[in-house]
Design an enzyme around this catalytic site. Structure first.
Site, PDB file in Angstrom:
ATOM      1  N   MET A   1       0.836  -1.197   0.000  1.00 55.85           N
ATOM      2  CA  MET A   1       0.000   0.000   0.000  1.00 55.85           C
ATOM      3  C   MET A   1       0.879   1.259   0.000  1.00 55.85           C
ATOM      4  O   MET A   1       0.401   2.349   0.323  1.00 55.85           O
ATOM      5  CB  MET A   1      -0.947  -0.012   1.208  1.00 55.85           C
ATOM      6  CG  MET A   1      -1.915  -1.193   1.137  1.00 55.85           C
ATOM      7  SD  MET A   1      -3.409  -0.925   2.072  1.00 55.85           S
ATOM      8  CE  MET A   1      -2.754  -0.758   3.707  1.00 55.85           C
TER       9      MET A   1
ATOM     10  N   LEU B   1       6.660   3.210   1.365  1.00 51.41           N
ATOM     11  CA  LEU B   1       7.571   2.060   1.454  1.00 51.41           C
ATOM     12  C   LEU B   1       8.718   2.283   2.438  1.00 51.41           C
ATOM     13  O   LEU B   1       9.196   3.399   2.613  1.00 51.41           O
ATOM     14  CB  LEU B   1       8.137   1.751   0.060  1.00 51.41           C
ATOM     15  CG  LEU B   1       7.085   1.440  -1.011  1.00 51.41           C
ATOM     16  CD1 LEU B   1       7.765   1.205  -2.360  1.00 51.41           C
ATOM     17  CD2 LEU B   1       6.238   0.232  -0.635  1.00 51.41           C
TER      18      LEU B   1
ATOM     19  N   HIS C   1       9.325  -3.469   3.260  1.00 47.99           N
ATOM     20  CA  HIS C   1       8.846  -3.757   1.900  1.00 47.99           C
ATOM     21  C   HIS C   1      10.022  -4.139   0.998  1.00 47.99           C
ATOM     22  O   HIS C   1       9.927  -5.059   0.175  1.00 47.99           O
ATOM     23  CB  HIS C   1       8.182  -2.524   1.283  1.00 47.99           C
ATOM     24  CG  HIS C   1       6.940  -2.057   1.983  1.00 47.99           C
ATOM     25  ND1 HIS C   1       6.881  -0.881   2.699  1.00 47.99           N
ATOM     26  CD2 HIS C   1       5.702  -2.589   2.066  1.00 47.99           C
ATOM     27  CE1 HIS C   1       5.667  -0.710   3.184  1.00 47.99           C
ATOM     28  NE2 HIS C   1       4.920  -1.736   2.816  1.00 47.99           N
TER      29      HIS C   1
ATOM     30  N   SER D   1       6.674  -0.211   9.822  1.00 51.46           N
ATOM     31  CA  SER D   1       5.314  -0.134   9.291  1.00 51.46           C
ATOM     32  C   SER D   1       5.073   1.278   8.772  1.00 51.46           C
ATOM     33  O   SER D   1       5.572   2.255   9.361  1.00 51.46           O
ATOM     34  CB  SER D   1       4.304  -0.444  10.402  1.00 51.46           C
ATOM     35  OG  SER D   1       3.006  -0.063   9.987  1.00 51.46           O
TER      36      SER D   1
HETATM   37  P1  AMP Z   1       1.582  -2.957   3.404  1.00 51.40           P
HETATM   38  O1  AMP Z   1       2.093  -1.898   2.488  1.00 51.40           O
HETATM   39  O2  AMP Z   1       1.593  -2.551   4.843  1.00 51.40           O
HETATM   40  O3  AMP Z   1       0.270  -3.545   2.943  1.00 51.40           O
HETATM   41  O4  AMP Z   1       2.639  -4.140   3.332  1.00 51.40           O
HETATM   42  C1  AMP Z   1       2.950  -4.760   2.104  1.00 51.40           C
HETATM   43  C2  AMP Z   1       3.713  -6.024   2.376  1.00 51.40           C
HETATM   44  O5  AMP Z   1       4.912  -5.716   3.093  1.00 51.40           O
HETATM   45  C3  AMP Z   1       2.920  -7.003   3.258  1.00 51.40           C
HETATM   46  O6  AMP Z   1       3.142  -8.325   2.801  1.00 51.40           O
HETATM   47  C4  AMP Z   1       3.517  -6.772   4.616  1.00 51.40           C
HETATM   48  O7  AMP Z   1       3.396  -7.886   5.480  1.00 51.40           O
HETATM   49  C5  AMP Z   1       4.966  -6.506   4.259  1.00 51.40           C
HETATM   50  N1  AMP Z   1       5.620  -5.771   5.347  1.00 51.40           N
HETATM   51  C6  AMP Z   1       5.170  -4.649   5.949  1.00 51.40           C
HETATM   52  N2  AMP Z   1       5.987  -4.292   6.954  1.00 51.40           N
HETATM   53  C7  AMP Z   1       6.971  -5.229   6.996  1.00 51.40           C
HETATM   54  C8  AMP Z   1       8.120  -5.435   7.824  1.00 51.40           C
HETATM   55  N3  AMP Z   1       8.417  -4.604   8.826  1.00 51.40           N
HETATM   56  N4  AMP Z   1       8.904  -6.497   7.584  1.00 51.40           N
HETATM   57  C9  AMP Z   1       8.605  -7.370   6.568  1.00 51.40           C
HETATM   58  N5  AMP Z   1       7.548  -7.230   5.740  1.00 51.40           N
HETATM   59  C10 AMP Z   1       6.733  -6.176   5.968  1.00 51.40           C
END
Ligand code: AMP
Length: 280
Positions: free
Chosen positions: A30, A33, A37, A187
């Protein structure tokens, strides 16, 4: 790096690249980044000739409109980061491009209890929204491998269910959580923490570590109570602190020596909801 906003243009690009020896990794995000990510992208780039990243703040997975509104959107810096990180193509569709007939519907597999508990209980419809959009992406991109982060543990199990039901040929790879030096899971939501909130946010990780180290030493209910008190004392509103079977997410009353387990915590600081987990 190629940037696509339309499904058709992306599909044409994928078709023209689908020659012998080519393989595709896909990383749905989403945006906003961070290194977490990029860890997913790094694994994809190491294994595939083409790595496709989507950046789409999917409205159907947000339960609260104000959360959707406040979600950070940083397209320009995201593109810069991806360009330096081995991404072949980024797909950044508008909401109307993904849902030309509106956001209702989708015919994704039923999730049952897996979709209703924990995150699903606090955010009704969240996982149905996740499955709806990832289903659309997988149908469009047809990758060889899907990369997801362990940070969203319940989401990993939900997407595994989608792959088993619809895309058995797509491999799922779960990448370990990347953390800040104090243990806070990286995050996009961390950007919304105030300085004092950020200063205590690493406590969630410390609680997970204590759940892990107290296995075989204390009953889980005692550890759970201590964690709740520590978090509340520092201004968190804990939603859940649980121990579950790592494969099914069945909630457990206590540690079991013969099972792979996962500890999961969700807690809010102000209006920012943080989640994290650790395999036990
Ligand atoms: P998001 O943009 O939050 O939807 O995350 C996209 C992808 O990145 C998802 O598969 C998340 O689980 C992964 N992700 C987000 N934060 C982390 C992190 N700190 N470590 C590893 N993967 C992550």
């Amino acid at each position: 790096m190629f940037i696509f906003k339309e499904k058709k243009a992306l599909r044409n690009f994928l078709d023209s690249n689908a020659v012998a020896g080519t393989s595709f990794g896909f990383i749905p995000t989403m945006g906003a980044l961070h290194e977490g990510h990029l860890a997913l992208l790094e694994q994809s780039a190491a294994r595939h000739t083409q790595s496709i990243v989507s950046i789409f703040v999917n409205p159907t997975q947000f339960t609260h409109p104000e959360d959707l509104e406040k979600y950070p959107r940083l397209a320009e810096s995201d593109i810069e980061l991806l360009e330096r990180s081995g991404c072949t193509a980024v797909f950044m569709p508008a909401v109307e491009e993904m849902y030309p007939e509106g956001t209702a519907g989708g015919s994704a597999p039923a999730l049952g209890r897996l979709g209703d508990q924990l995150e699903g209980a606090s955010r009704p419809g969240h996982f149905e929204g996740v499955v709806q959009v990832v289903d659309l992406f997988l149908d469009l991109i047809n990758p060889d491998e899907l990369f997801v982060g362990q940070k969203d543990y319940q989401q990993c199990l939900v997407l595994n269910k989608l792959l088993e039901a619809r895309y058995p040929h797509v491999q799922l790879t779960i990448v370990p959580t990347l953390r800040e030096p104090d243990g806070l899971a990286m995050s996009s939501r961390n950007l919304r923490l105030t300085e004092p909130q950020r200063a205590v946010a690493g406590l969630i990780y410390q609680c997970l570590v204590s759940v892990q180290t107290k296995k075989g030493v204390q009953a889980f209910t005692i550890v759970q109570k201590e964690c709740r008190e520590i978090l509340e004392r520092k201004g968190f509103r804990p939603d859940y602190i649980v121990l579950a079977d790592a494969h099914t997410l069945e909630l457990l009353d206590d540690y079991l020596s013969d099972r792979k387990m996962v500890a999961l915590i969700a807690a809010s600081l102000g209006d920012v909801r943080l989640i994290d987990n650790m395999l036990i």
